[in-house]
Design a protein around this motif. Sequence first.
Motif, mmCIF file in Angstrom:
data_model
loop_
_atom_site.group_PDB
_atom_site.id
_atom_site.type_symbol
_atom_site.label_atom_id
_atom_site.label_comp_id
_atom_site.label_asym_id
_atom_site.label_seq_id
_atom_site.Cartn_x
_atom_site.Cartn_y
_atom_site.Cartn_z
ATOM 1 N N ALA B 726 37.080 48.375 41.952
ATOM 2 C CA ALA B 726 37.481 49.528 42.758
ATOM 3 C C ALA B 726 37.687 49.116 44.210
ATOM 4 C CB ALA B 726 36.421 50.622 42.675
ATOM 5 N N ASN B 727 36.873 48.191 44.655
ATOM 6 C CA ASN B 727 37.047 47.638 45.992
ATOM 7 C C ASN B 727 37.498 46.196 45.835
ATOM 8 O OD1 ASN B 727 36.926 46.646 48.561
ATOM 9 N ND2 ASN B 727 34.757 47.115 48.900
ATOM 10 N N PRO B 728 38.805 45.961 45.847
ATOM 11 C CA PRO B 728 39.292 44.603 45.573
ATOM 12 C C PRO B 728 38.808 43.592 46.598
ATOM 13 C CG PRO B 728 41.096 46.210 45.603
ATOM 14 C CD PRO B 728 39.890 46.906 46.132
ATOM 15 N N ALA B 729 38.452 44.074 47.781
ATOM 16 C CA ALA B 729 37.994 43.140 48.811
ATOM 17 C C ALA B 729 36.591 42.617 48.522
ATOM 18 C CB ALA B 729 38.027 43.821 50.179
ATOM 19 N N LEU B 730 35.910 43.254 47.590
ATOM 20 C CA LEU B 730 34.548 42.832 47.250
ATOM 21 C C LEU B 730 34.459 42.711 45.730
ATOM 22 C CD1 LEU B 730 31.834 42.201 48.589
ATOM 23 C CD2 LEU B 730 31.211 44.592 48.277
ATOM 24 N N PRO B 731 35.005 41.635 45.191
ATOM 25 C CA PRO B 731 35.117 41.518 43.727
ATOM 26 C C PRO B 731 33.793 41.139 43.075
ATOM 27 C CG PRO B 731 36.016 39.577 44.778
ATOM 28 C CD PRO B 731 35.587 40.481 45.880
ATOM 29 N N GLN B 732 32.895 42.059 42.978
ATOM 30 C CA GLN B 732 31.603 41.821 42.339
ATOM 31 C C GLN B 732 30.993 43.164 41.956
ATOM 32 O OE1 GLN B 732 29.231 40.592 46.174
ATOM 33 N NE2 GLN B 732 27.915 41.820 44.812
ATOM 34 N N ASP B 733 29.913 43.088 41.209
ATOM 35 C CA ASP B 733 29.196 44.316 40.888
ATOM 36 C C ASP B 733 28.558 44.880 42.151
ATOM 37 O OD1 ASP B 733 29.830 43.786 38.312
ATOM 38 O OD2 ASP B 733 27.775 43.662 37.570
#
Lengths: 368, 944
Positions: B726-733
């Motif tokens: 959902a937040n591509p800038a933070l690709p993690q859980d």
Amino acid sequence: MDRRRALGLLAAALAAAAGCNPYHNLDGDFYLGPVDATKFPNSYLGAGFDGAGSVGTIAPAPAFVAGGAQVIYYGFPYGSASTSALRLRTEQAGTVVDREPIYVFDGDPTQDSKSCSAPANYVWDLQRDFVRFDRQGNVFQEPQGTSDAPALPGASNYVPIYAEVPVTSNGEDCNSVHSAEFLVTNPKLSLATTPPPAGTRRNPQGTPDGKYIAAALVDPRAMVLDEMGGLDSNGLGPQRWGFYNHYLVAYLEGGYVPTRTTTVAGMDGMPDTTVTQARAMLMFAPNTACNPAHPLDDTAPCFGTGNDVIDGVGSMSGARGQAGYSPVCHLLTYTPGANGPATDPSQIDMSTLDPDTNSFVYCLQLAQ
Amino acid sequence: MKRTHVLSILIALLLIPSVAFAVGETNGRIGGTVTEAQSGAPVPGATVEASGKALIGSARSVTTDDGGRYELAELPPGTYDITISYAGVKPVRRRVNVRQGELAPLDIVWSAELTEAEVTVVVEERHLTKPDSTQTGTVISLDTSSKVATQREYQDIALQVAGTVDVNGGGNPQIKGGNLMMNRYLVDGLDITDPVTNTFSANINFDSISSIDVITGGMEAQYNSLGGIINLITAAGSDEWHVDSSLYIGNDLFSVHGQYGSQSFHGVVPLSKIPSASTQSYQANINVGGPIVKHKLWFNASVEYDYTEAGTPAGPPLNVQGPPRRFNGVLARLKLSWAPNEKHRITLSVSTDPSFISNTGGSNTRLPVAQSYQEQGGAFGILQWDWFISQKANFNLQTGFVYNHIYSGSQGYFSGIDNTGAASMFSSKNAQYNFNEPLQQNQIDGSIWYQGAAANQYDRRYRFQFDPSISLRGRAAGTHDAKIGIQLQYLADEFAVQPTGGGVEYIDGGANGAPLEAGLCNEATGTGGCFLKVVQQGYLQTFRGLSVGGYLQDRWKPHRRVTIVPGIRFDYGWSQDSAGRTATNLFGVGPRLGFIFDLTGDEKTILSMFYGRANDVQNMLPAGFGSPTPITNEYLWNPMTNKFDTKVGAFGGSQGVIYDPTVHEPPHTDEVTASIRREVFRNSVATVDYTYKRISNMWDWYEINRIWDPSGYRQLTDVNGNPLYANPALPQDIYKITTNHPAIREYQGVDFSIESRPTDHWDIYVAYTLAWLYGQAGEEFGGQVNGTSGPFFNPRQTVLWDGYLPEDVRHQLKVRASYNTHGFNVGTFIVFQTGAPLSHEYFQFTDGGYQNLRGPTGTDPGASPNNAHGFAEFRTPDLLEVDVRASYDFHALIKQHLIVLLDMFNLFNLRTPNGIEATDLPTFGQVTSRQQPFRFQLGLRYLY
């Protein structure tokens, strides 16, 4: 406290306890998650499926139609070589064996209905919503009797063709309808129904309008690639989402199936039999990299190589939207000439055709 | 897999034997009225004096008020001789047994004839109806528990009480709808509940416990627990010297052996050549108590040593006999009681409980080299001060500290491995432990290889408690017995993680997967069932919390037959994670209201009704889960490149967890209890308790960054397999910790119980419980107790988190009975309980874990998985356990209390499965563990 009073209190307590319902989420037309595709055949699971590691990928194949134009289709072989693949409806002395219904909301089978009621100020949130709640997906029905056609892949005689039952949503909440059993008794919906056979405990069933729709139910977990071999920006493919018996199903919608109805006179006093069959296009595939005696072979099928040529029904164009289109293809193999595989039906030397194995492929082209 | 990692940490945390606001009621009361027989008029000004061996200092006395009423408060549990005297009249004497937290009613109808007739002490124990209390549960004394065969652990004793179950088998009872992380454990008023997991944190010498009060509901305002209270009173010294020493031997020869088939319908395998793992136990105890200064200063010292081995029959997938779980532990305790004068009583105690546990991983999925290990223990000290200001007022202070630690990880790292026989069937890698060898999980069959844990963990926890309270008694529209108190706690935790295997863990089971070691991934050669590689780093966390609670409660008796127990408590809690972020900042108000009616006017038939709310404002789990960790990355095997080069997941890091800023509602329990208690014959009470409990707003976390496909079985990716967020800038859980969710636990239960000591020979407790427990919230932070993913990890699955909860045990029958005469004693404890729910868990492609459901919790879809009406309840089998103790005291022969004991456990050698494989592996439905076999132990006890 006397004994009777004590017992009364105890009884009240027990009654309260016994009234508990542990399944609050399963009231009404409940939802139970995606359908279990464990028993689906490989083509419906997708290439590379591994139950313990990877999901499958379902990719379309290009094919040529008359005039050399290219179409993209999703191919699903019929499990065994047989013309029964074409049989849709049989009626004898009032006894009807038909395809399972697909309940199509608000008239257009090529897209989900938007006539249902979305929540106020609804904005689709892909992360939150497993389906769009401003749409109503179509509903498939579980088999009603042992002689009925299976509604899910996995049975050897599964055919991805369903009998259309039109439903008017009348503003029912979007994607609140998850099953045929509740659909047919939902007072907000309008549809024609047929009472269940006397003496059975079945629900009424929607009355088909005589049209048949091709819809291949694929593994809901599968990655389905679009006609360009990709996914949209959300990571979603072209499959559509509907419901089967309270479960979510994914399917590829292949359009109406042209049909032919014939009546066979009964012999020796037997009643006449009226059979409705699908009309198939011809699909010619080169036999160079496959065994023409087994053109549907799982590991090296003759079709889907990109060199298929489709001749539509009545030799009309086999592209979706054209009069000759059918989502059912009769697969024939041939030996290509010196110029390589044909790109138009007229280029095929019919004398090179291999013996017909009565093999059928459901060759679904999606609506544009 | 992410969940598996997080869950493994929490499960490890849970293994510590364990907050909150809960001052412990360590004393009991004697109260009643003195009336004149002929007129029925109250007798004011009579002196009521109590003396007993448990009472340090001088005898305690009060005078009856204008209504003839009296109450002797703050009496340590024990037997008291009561003397009622009036100037110029011969005194009347009675003997009363006082239990902690309860009123022992004693009414005296005074007549001239009575005083003339009084020549001996009359035994009077009619106190079991609890005539001024709404609390459910009971008190079990050392005397009672010593007559039956038990595991000699207080957690085990708590399970003898109606409404308690332990479906996890970890020694943390689940009490009337609460889960194992909702109880409070008190020792002499000190809250020893684990600061993080809210489980028990300490073991204590069994013989040093004088009584255990198990409160299962209807709690007064001084208690604040979402589940139950387990309140231990430890033994003090006395003016007489006492020694209690004992030795228990349960050699492996005293145990039935044999291997069993893998299915739940299988019995013993008669010709099996697989040797059984040993099952044996040894225990030695010595307790010494006596006066240092008579009437002024007492001591009680106690040491216990335990060694146990518990084997599990060989079973799939390894089908080799693994080593038993081994427990080595020492428990030591010292308690001093000081009464400098009649106004003050001070007790000081310290305890320690180091223990070392080998092979904790269960033996059927791990060879010895892959076994796990645990080392735990700590110390706690308690200071309790009672100041008897006047007959109408007293002050109490309970303060202390608790320290405990748990170190866990690979058996081979912490201790040696027991490789007898098993490893020779597999590769040489299994012969010797190698810290640098990565752990491999084979998803094909659930087997675990080469390491006991992907990371060793070192956890140290601290608690400081300061609880002052004042009790006031007086008259205003009836009598009042009020208590006001403040409860302060400071909690802290240090948690370190040391990865094994170079920080790498493999999850196998890919396209080339196979069972057992043959299916393991060899990354270097690209062979085997390579599927997922997890790469993590070590870290250190420190987090802390502070809480303040205040309560006011009263026991108002406006009428002889009516007692009203109003109360209210205010709780505030705050915690901070290791990054300095505020994790929790909550305030809760907990009203309590109870009505108690003496229906027959003789305190023999009591009806009580109760409503109360308890708030959990002091939970440290949010700070623990929210404390940042280094990012853990997950890579998927790419068969095209033969490398783990497709990054499919990441979790942790400084932004991996956020706290919901809108949380204002603390986790809380609303409870309604109705009880009828009737003294059916002498010293015997029959009770029916109905409890409705609703537990809401439990701490949990939502994953808010993954985007799942509509099926919920894979995370959406681009066409190259790169996961979308959902937040591509933070690709993690990213997890959001919150209490703002609709998931609840609902409990309804009826307990029928009889508690009886009709004569000195008999001691009987029989309880039947019929209960339902259901809802959407299995456990805090996503069902960690049962290893499942919880309702909020995957929004596609949320709808299925609805059904019977893991602790739902429909029927329970408990019988504890003993008979003694002429030195002989026979006692039994029998428990029958119906099965507990399991959920069939399916493979989830993104994490490679078995986390998804296809039906409501507690069900299995069955053989026709697409039949929405075909799912069936999925439960462990019903269990019956019969334990018997027989003993003889040679006192009659040698004038010394030398007692020989024979304890028999699982008398009928029922090896009913108590563990069933619930994941969708080929071994689904097979037995993972069974009841321990029939075994006996011999004991020798000397009492002086």
